[in-house]
Scaffold this motif. Structure first.
Motif, mmCIF file in Angstrom:
data_model
loop_
_atom_site.group_PDB
_atom_site.id
_atom_site.type_symbol
_atom_site.label_atom_id
_atom_site.label_comp_id
_atom_site.label_asym_id
_atom_site.label_seq_id
_atom_site.Cartn_x
_atom_site.Cartn_y
_atom_site.Cartn_z
ATOM 1 N N CYS A 114 0.824 -1.213 0.000
ATOM 2 C CA CYS A 114 0.000 0.000 0.000
ATOM 3 C C CYS A 114 0.858 1.264 0.000
ATOM 4 C CB CYS A 114 -0.927 -0.001 1.206
ATOM 5 S SG CYS A 114 -2.326 -1.149 1.085
ATOM 6 N N TYR A 120 -5.048 -2.021 -4.825
ATOM 7 C CA TYR A 120 -5.578 -2.603 -3.594
ATOM 8 C C TYR A 120 -5.380 -4.111 -3.533
ATOM 9 C CZ TYR A 120 -9.515 -4.638 -6.109
ATOM 10 O OH TYR A 120 -10.272 -5.385 -6.960
ATOM 11 N N CYS A 123 -2.586 -5.533 -1.538
ATOM 12 C CA CYS A 123 -2.535 -5.256 -0.096
ATOM 13 C C CYS A 123 -2.431 -6.564 0.672
ATOM 14 C CB CYS A 123 -3.779 -4.487 0.328
ATOM 15 S SG CYS A 123 -3.950 -4.278 2.112
#
Length: 377
Positions: A114, A120, A123
């Motif tokens: 991140c 995303y 992550c």
């Protein structure tokens, strides 16, 4: 209201409508949405069947927890906001009554992936609405097949343009995945997709159809749609101007024949099932691009000779999901074109929450359905 109804996947093949406490108190920064519509995605169908392995090969590899309220393609209206307020992704404060599309994923913002600004889906502590957050934990309402959706603090939320109908706004997440084609357009020659170029899409369910439409808007000169379903092929022809090929064992040769034997410049594989990757490689031209967007769920290995990759100078592009940076322009694209392109025709059926089991059975019937929605009433 004291009880919220939600379609709950208790275990594979067991979808029930259950009641949950209405969340009268929200944590700081949280948002409660009154749901308008939520789509049934290909991933949801995999999960229903018990095909639950996700993010294969990563440190975040996992299996869907049960019980779970599914639904990650969502549009709703802000009902209430936790202490301290919450903001839309454009920086403006959210207010009750705002119509919004929430991101289906919540990255931690602190892991080394991140902090490097990566998407995303890289992550290391990722949470997914309708996918990884079990409804066994309070406040329970972590999926869109519900009357209300509880959004944790720091969830990205995007305002819906006033002129955009709910039945189109609910497609935002799917169209946001088509940032794959924007990335393809940036690749150096001989790879990439250029205006006037050719592209094939294997599997024109909602995700594949969105890619075909986006390719048309980006100026593709030839779009070829491959699918088993006549209904879906008709939609691809009508909404994206695609030529159509019925999926069969030799369909890669059919696609190459359409391009004087050379193959297409790029192939989007959106099926989510084994066997289609080999066909994608076969139908792309030498030096071309294969984009894999459908294999989010681990359905097993496919045999591939890496010498083909080198010998044919192919480029492979894997897409783990949508990109938060493209949501606002995706909404703008849908708003600009929805009066000319009937995006809402991608939706074949609508079911109330109480009829969620029937909705899933319809969604599993690819001959009869396209995108199926679940709505509160």
């Amino acid at each position: 209201m004291s009880t919220v109804r939600a379609a709950t996947l208790v275990a594979p093949h067991t979808l029930e409508v259950r009641g949950y406490p209405f969340p009268n108190e929200l944590e700081p920064g949280a948002v409660l949405l009154r749901m308008l519509a939520s789509g049934i995605c290909g991933t949801d169908k995999h999960t229903f069947r018990g095909e639950t392995g996700q993010y294969a090969g990563t440190d975040n590899e996992r299996s869907t927890p049960f019980p779970i309220i599914q639904g990650h393609e969502n549009v709703g209206v802000v009902d209430s906001i936790g202490p301290g307020g919450a903001w839309a992704q454009d920086g403006s404060p959210l207010r009750p009554g705002d119509r919004v599309v929430p991101a289906p994923n919540r990255a931690c913002g602190h892991c080394h992936m991140c902090t490097r600004g990566f998407p995303y889906y890289l992550c290391r502590r990722l949470e997914n609405y309708g996918n990884s957050l079990s409804c066994s934990r309070s406040p329970h309402l972590f999926g869109g097949w519900s009357e209300y959706l509880y959004l944790k603090p720091r969830t990205a939320v995007f305002r819906v343009p006033g002129e955009l109908p709910d039945d189109v706004a609910v497609l935002t997440e799917i169209f946001a995945v088509t940032h794959s084609l924007e990335r393809a357009a940036q690749l150096p020659s001989p790879a990439g997709l250029r205006p006037g170029g050719s592209i094939a899409v294997i599997g024109v369910g909602a995700l594949g159809l969105a890619h075909a439409i986006k390719a048309s808007l980006m100026g593709a000169g030839r779009i070829v749609a491959i699918d088993h379903s006549p209904r879906r092929l008709e939609l691809a022809s009508r909404l994206a101007g695609a030529e159509t090929v019925h999926a069969h064992a030799g369909c890669a040769a059919d696609v190459r024949d359409l391009c004087a034997g050379d193959g297409v410049d790029a192939v989007v594989n959106a099926t989510g099932f084994p066997g289609s990757f080999a066909a994608a490689v076969e139908m792309v031209r030498d030096g071309g691009l294969v984009i894999e967007v459908g294999a989010f769920v681990d359905m097993g290995d496919e045999v591939f000779n890496p010498a083909v990759l080198c010998g044919r100078n192919l480029t492979m592009l894997g897409i783990g999901g949508e990109d938060l940076l493209v949501y606002e322009r995706t909404l703008a694209l849908l708003a600009r074109h929805h009066r000319v392109i009937p995006f809402a025709d991608m939706i074949s059926h609508r079911f109330a929450i109480r009829d969620a089991p029937a909705a899933m059975q319809m969604a599993l019937d690819v001959e009869r359905s396209a995108k199926v929605l679940i709505t509160p009433a």
